[in-house]
Design an enzyme around this catalytic site. Structure first.
Site, short mmCIF file in Angstrom:
data_model
loop_
_atom_site.label_atom_id
_atom_site.label_comp_id
_atom_site.label_asym_id
_atom_site.label_seq_id
_atom_site.Cartn_x
_atom_site.Cartn_y
_atom_site.Cartn_z
N GLY A 208 -27.63 5.06 -4.99
CA GLY A 208 -26.96 4.28 -3.97
C GLY A 208 -27.85 4.29 -2.80
N ASN A 209 -27.77 3.72 -1.76
CA ASN A 209 -28.83 3.71 -0.85
C ASN A 209 -27.82 4.05 0.71
OD1 ASN A 209 -27.82 1.19 0.55
ND2 ASN A 209 -28.52 0.34 -1.39
N TYR A 210 -28.59 4.20 1.91
CA TYR A 210 -28.22 4.58 3.19
C TYR A 210 -27.13 3.81 3.71
CZ TYR A 210 -30.92 8.82 2.60
OH TYR A 210 -31.28 10.16 2.22
N SER A 211 -27.11 2.34 3.35
CA SER A 211 -26.67 1.40 4.28
C SER A 211 -25.19 1.89 4.42
CB SER A 211 -26.46 0.18 3.18
OG SER A 211 -25.59 -0.85 3.81
N ALA A 278 -27.20 -4.42 1.05
CA ALA A 278 -28.65 -3.64 0.47
C ALA A 278 -28.24 -3.39 -0.88
CB ALA A 278 -28.62 -2.30 1.38
#
Ligand code: CTP
Length: 401
Positions: A208-211, A278
């Site tokens: 995943g990512n931090y968005s 994102a």
């Protein structure tokens, strides 16, 4: 712009309650109809007689009228109003609003409110700066409420000089502004993508990512407030991220592939798409059906490319459709963003740089540069709700051209 507008004015127990009279005067002068709902503590600071004289309406403070015992319907008030303004709003009322503690007529009215809600906090700086108050304000903002603060007219990221209620003329100006923009996107269909995507590795792990999705949600609220019909396609975001606005229809997805499919389905009937998500560029080639065990010294996960949602919509784009992209760059920001503008057939691109403090992922603020084929405009660091206004203003200009 306030002519004929129906405003519910909530007054709570703050010394700033006397300023509510000035707010009423200005609203009435501009042709608005004002119904006051006051808390028991509010009545300690200002009398209902003054307020009813100014509004030419009985003031509501109890669930039942003391005169004849008739029930005051907060549900009817919620349907009647074009906007609700709570000024002054104390820490206590803000806390109750954030948590649904419906122990007075003002909070029940707030919980039944179908119209946009504006909140002008009033308290001393220590109370205001307390993490609990700040968290409650962020919660209320995440629910789509508008926070009005001194000096900025919106929920600012810095606390200096805050806590004092915004001046009545500025509060009224925020409402006027809101109503004047309300119809600028009437009936337009807008697709917005927001948040991260999760790419499954096995039943318990993902890439995943931090968005956080905050920028996309702010854009969705802004478009909805201007009368657009918004299709919000969002990846996994916190449950505190809510979209109560009736003009927002939300589709929750998890992976880039699911987001791609939702966008392909929705885009043909859209006037505009803003791609704020994102999206993971790669996804595991295979998803393990059981939880992967620790074996050996190394672990290799093979990845395959995900569809590029933006580029696919750029190819589908027809005359009259506008496509806006985002770019988050760490180096050579402007030239990288300009390359993306061409490659993905965007009409403009919103650049946020990770090099700017307070901009980008997981923050409540952002600092952007808007890049079009014929130039760039830089903006200062602002709350995401205000950044959304800048982006939509620019968009309305491009679409109107
Ligand atoms: N985007 C998308 N689908 C993808 C990847 C990106 O729709 N699979 C969109 C984003 O929502 C954003 C824009 O494309 O509006 C730019 O995303 P970014 O990740 O910065 O661009 P990439 O094409 O992935 O370029 P790179 O990773 O090389 O920087």
């Amino acid at each position: 712009m306030l002519q004929g507008k129906k405003i519910v004015l909530g007054i709570t127990g703050s010394i700033a309650a006397y300023k509510s009279c000035l707010i009423i005067r200005q609203l009435v002068k501009r042709g608005a109809e004002v119904q006051v709902v006051i808390t028991p503590a509010g009545k300690e600071f200002i009398t209902p007689i003054t307020l009813s004289a100014l509004t030419s309406k009985p003031v509501i403070s109890e669930f039942f009228s003391q005169r004849d015992g008739t029930w005051h319907s907060h549900v009817d008030l919620g349907l009647w109003a074009d906007a609700m303004l709570i000024a002054p709003a104390t820490a206590s009322t803000i806390g109750k609003m954030a948590h649904g503690v419906a122990d007075n007529m003002l909070i029940t009215t707030y919980l039944s409110m179908k119209a946009p809600v504006f909140i002008a906090p009033a308290m001393d700086l220590d109370m205001y700066a307390h993490p609990s108050t700040q968290q409650n304000l962020r919660t209320l903002q995440a629910y789509g409420n508008h926070i009005i603060e001194p000096g900025t007219g919106f929920l600012a990221s810095k606390l200096e000089g805050k806590g004092r209620m915004e001046e009545p003329e500025n509060i009224v100006a925020v409402l006027e502004d809101f109503f004047s923009q309300q119809t600028s996107m009437a009936g337009q269909k807008v697709l917005i993508t927001a948040g991260p995507t999760y790419e499954k590795i096995d039943p318990v792990r993902f890439i995943g990512n931090y968005s956080s999705g905050k920028m996309g949600f702010a854009l969705a609220n802004e478009c909805a407030n201007r009368g657009a019909q918004v299709e919000l396609v969002c990846g996994p975001v916190s449950s505190s991220m809510q979209t109560p606005h009736p003009n927002i229809h939300r589709t929750d997805v998890e992976s880039a592939q699911e987001m791609y499919e939702a966008c392909q389905r929705l885009f043909p009937s859209m006037k505009l798409a803003i791609l704020c998500a994102a999206v993971a560029d790669f996804t595991p080639v295979t998803v393990a059906s059981e939880k992967m065990k620790r074996t050996g010294d190394e672990m290799v996960i093979r990845l395959k490319p995900n569809p590029d949602i933006a580029a696919s919509l750029g190819e589908m784009k027809k005359e009259g459709q506008t496509l806006v992209g985002f770019a988050l760059e760490t180096n050579d920001e402007v030239s990288n963003a300009q390359a993306k503008l061409k490659k993905k057939n965007f009409d403009f691109i919103v650049l946020n740089s990770l090099n700017d403090a307070g901009a980008g992922f997981r923050t409540d603020t952002n600092k952007i540069t808007i890049i079009t084929s014929n130039g760039k405009t830089e903006y200062s660091l602002k709350p995401k709700s205000e950044v959304a206004k800048d982006i939509i203003n620019q968009l309305e200009e491009v679409m109107g051209a």
